[in-house]
Design an enzyme around this catalytic site. Structure first.
Site, PDB file in Angstrom:
ATOM      1  N   ALA A  32       0.781  -1.149   0.087  1.00 35.54           N
ATOM      2  CA  ALA A  32      -0.045   0.062  -0.001  1.00 35.54           C
ATOM      3  C   ALA A  32       1.048   1.303   0.164  1.00 35.54           C
ATOM      4  O   ALA A  32       2.034   1.174  -0.264  1.00 35.54           O
ATOM      5  CB  ALA A  32      -0.895   0.077   1.158  1.00 35.54           C
ATOM      6  N   ASN A  33       0.351   2.475   0.201  1.00 32.81           N
ATOM      7  CA  ASN A  33       1.182   3.484   0.379  1.00 32.81           C
ATOM      8  C   ASN A  33       0.321   4.293   1.398  1.00 32.81           C
ATOM      9  O   ASN A  33      -0.519   4.109   2.147  1.00 32.81           O
ATOM     10  CB  ASN A  33       1.004   4.457  -0.891  1.00 32.81           C
ATOM     11  CG  ASN A  33      -0.423   4.654  -1.274  1.00 32.81           C
ATOM     12  OD1 ASN A  33      -1.032   5.421  -0.882  1.00 32.81           O
ATOM     13  ND2 ASN A  33      -0.601   4.213  -2.653  1.00 32.81           N
ATOM     14  N   ARG A  34       0.795   5.580   1.509  1.00 34.29           N
ATOM     15  CA  ARG A  34       0.525   6.485   2.858  1.00 34.29           C
ATOM     16  C   ARG A  34      -0.387   7.319   2.671  1.00 34.29           C
ATOM     17  O   ARG A  34      -0.704   8.245   3.424  1.00 34.29           O
ATOM     18  CB  ARG A  34       1.875   7.364   3.375  1.00 34.29           C
ATOM     19  CG  ARG A  34       2.960   6.621   3.698  1.00 34.29           C
ATOM     20  CD  ARG A  34       4.330   7.501   3.971  1.00 34.29           C
ATOM     21  NE  ARG A  34       5.586   6.780   4.295  1.00 34.29           N
ATOM     22  CZ  ARG A  34       5.715   6.012   5.453  1.00 34.29           C
ATOM     23  NH1 ARG A  34       4.799   6.007   6.229  1.00 34.29           N
ATOM     24  NH2 ARG A  34       6.935   5.368   5.468  1.00 34.29           N
ATOM     25  N   ALA A  76      -4.340   7.262  -4.732  1.00 32.25           N
ATOM     26  CA  ALA A  76      -3.125   6.899  -4.940  1.00 32.25           C
ATOM     27  C   ALA A  76      -2.965   5.446  -5.147  1.00 32.25           C
ATOM     28  O   ALA A  76      -2.774   4.667  -4.344  1.00 32.25           O
ATOM     29  CB  ALA A  76      -2.124   7.313  -3.660  1.00 32.25           C
TER      30      ALA A  76
END
Length: 391
Positions: free
Chosen positions: A202-204, A268
Site C-alpha cells: 500500500a502507500n501513505r 494513490a
C-alpha cells in the site's frame, strides 16, 4: 421547499423510512409516500401518514380514480426508493408497471435515487448487479448499500444507508448550485494489493484530499460517487461511497459508476501488485531466505477512463504525486494518459496524511501554481474550476 415522492418497498429496513421521512420534513421538504404491498408488511400506512403529514398512496386503481398515477409521477422534484428491495430493483430495471410504485417510477420525469437494502447474498447475485448496472446506465442515482450486521445472523454489504446519511444525500441532490444535475466520480485514498491473506502492498495516502474534493463537489449540487480505498476519513455528507481495496476493484467500481460528466482521480493507486497471492499466510522459515515476490502491473484507471471510446466523461482530471521535477512529470503524464487536467503536488514532505497541500494545475492552456492551502480549500478551488469547465 422541495417535493419528494418516497417509495417504501418490501424490506425489514422499511422501518427506517419513518426516520428518513421525519428528517426530510425537518429539513423543510414535502414528502408524499408510496407504500408497496411488501413494504406494508413492515410498516403501516398510519405510521407513514402520521410522520409525513400526507396521504399514503398504495393502490394503483384508487390513485387512478382520484388523482391519477401520471399526475403523481409528475408531482415530485425527486423520487426516492428507500428501502429498495431486490424485487423492486429488478422491476425498475425491467420496466414493469403492474402496481402503483412501478407505474409511477416508469412514468416519472423526475430524478430517481434508490437506496438498496437486502441480504448480502441477494446483493452479490449477478442478476442484482446486472439490474443495478442497468439503472446506473440510465442515470438513476444510488446510495449504498452499507456493510454490516443484517436482520439475519450474518453480515456483509446490503444494509440500508442510515437515514441521516440518506437525508444528506437527498439534500445535496436537491441543492441549487452550479453543478446541480451533474454526476462526478471521485477516487480517493490508497489501494491495498494482497501479498497473502494478512499482508499487502500500500502507500501513505490518507484520503483527506479526495474526500474533501467529493464534499466540495456535493456542496455545489453535484451528484457524487466516491470510490474509496481503505481510509479512516468519514464519508462526506450527500455523497454515494463505494469502498474497495485493490486497484482492480477500484477500476471495476469506477466503470460501474459511469456515465459521468466528470471524473477526478485523486486516489494513490498502487502501480504494482503481487503476481500471485497465496491463500495461506507466508511463513518465515528459520535459515531460509526471504520469499521472492514477483510483481505485475495494475490496470491504469486514469488512462482507461480518459481513453474510453464511448463513456469518457467530458472532463477527466488526474493527480500526480511526485517527489522531484513535479511540473515536468505532470505535464508528460497529462499527455500520456489522455486526460484534460493534472493536479500535481510534491509529496516528499508531510502532504500524505497532512492537512495542507500545494498543487499545480496542469491543463492544455498551461500551468497554474496554487499556494499552500488547507486541503479543503484546494478542494473548493478545484470544484469551482470543474463547475466552470462544465458550464
Amino acid at each position: 421547499m422541495s417535493r419528494i415522492l418516497l417509495v417504501v418497498s418490501g424490506s425489514v429496513a422499511a422501518y427506517k423510512a419513518l426516520e428518513l421521512t421525519r428528517l426530510l420534513r425537518k429539513a423543510g421538504h414535502e414528502v408524499s409516500p408510496i407504500l408497496t404491498a411488501g413494504g406494508a408488511r413492515f410498516v403501516t400506512k398510519e405510521a407513514l401518514a402520521g410522520i409525513s403529514g400526507a396521504r399514503v398512496h398504495d393502490d394503483l386503481w384508487a390513485a387512478e380514480a382520484e388523482i391519477g398515477h401520471i399526475r403523481l409521477a409528475r408531482w415530485p422534484d425527486l423520487v426516492v426508493v428507500a428501502p429498495a428491495s431486490a424485487n423492486m430493483i429488478a422491476r425498475m430495471a425491467n420496466g414493469l408497471a403492474d402496481d402503483l410504485a412501478s407505474t409511477v417510477l416508469l412514468a416519472t420525469r423526475a430524478p430517481v435515487l434508490v437506496a438498496p437494502a437486502m441480504n448480502p447474498a441477494m446483493w452479490a447475485h449477478p442478476a442484482t448487479q446486472a439490474n443495478m448496472a442497468a439503472l446506473r446506465a440510465r442515470g438513476v442515482a444510488v446510495a449504498g448499500p452499507e456493510e454490516g450486521a443484517m436482520a439475519e445472523p450474518e453480515s456483509g454489504p446490503g444494509r440500508l444507508v442510515e437515514p441521516a446519511t440518506l437525508a444528506a444525500t437527498i439534500g445535496a441532490m436537491l441543492a441549487d448550485g452550479p453543478l446541480k444535475g451533474r454526476h462526478v466520480i471521485v477516487t480517493s485514498g490508497p489501494t491495498q494489493e494482497a501479498i497473502d491473506p494478512v499482508r499487502y502492498i500500500a502507500n501513505r495516502s490518507s484520503g483527506k484530499q479526495g474526500h474533501a474534493i467529493a464534499a466540495a463537489l456535493a456542496a455545489l449540487g453535484a451528484r457524487v460517487t466516491l470510490v474509496s480505498g481503505p481510509v479512516a476519513q468519514p464519508d462526506p455528507a450527500g455523497v454515494t461511497v463505494r469502498r474497495i481495496e485493490s486497484a482492480r476493484e477500484m477500476l471495476a467500481a469506477v466503470q460501474a459508476a459511469l456515465p459521468a460528466d466528470a471524473a477526478i482521480f485523486a486516489a494513490a493507486v498502487a502501480d504494482f501488485r503481487p503476481e500471485a497471492a497465496p491463500t495461506q499466510k507466508i511463513k518465515k522459515e528459520p535459515g531460509a531466505p526471504p520469499p521472492e515476490i514477483r510483481l505485475a502491473l495494475n490496470p491504469d484507471i486514469l488512462a482507461t477512463v480518459a481513453q474510453h471510446a464511448t463513456l469518457r466523461p467530458r472532463l477527466v482530471v488526474g493527480f500526480a504525486a511526485e517527489t522531484e521535477t513535479v511540473v515536468q512529470h505532470a505535464t508528460a503524464k497529462r499527455l500520456r494518459k489522455g486526460c484534460d487536467w493534472i493536479v500535481a503536488n510534491d509529496v516528499s514532505g508531510d502532504v500524505m496524511g497532512g492537512a495542507e497541500n500545494a498543487v499545480h494545475l496542469v491543463t492544455e492552456a498551461g500551468v497554474e501554481d496554487w499556494p499552500r492551502l488547507p486541503k479543503e480549500e484546494v478542494a473548493r478551488r478545484l470544484a469551482a474550476r470543474v463547475a466552470e469547465a462544465l458550464g
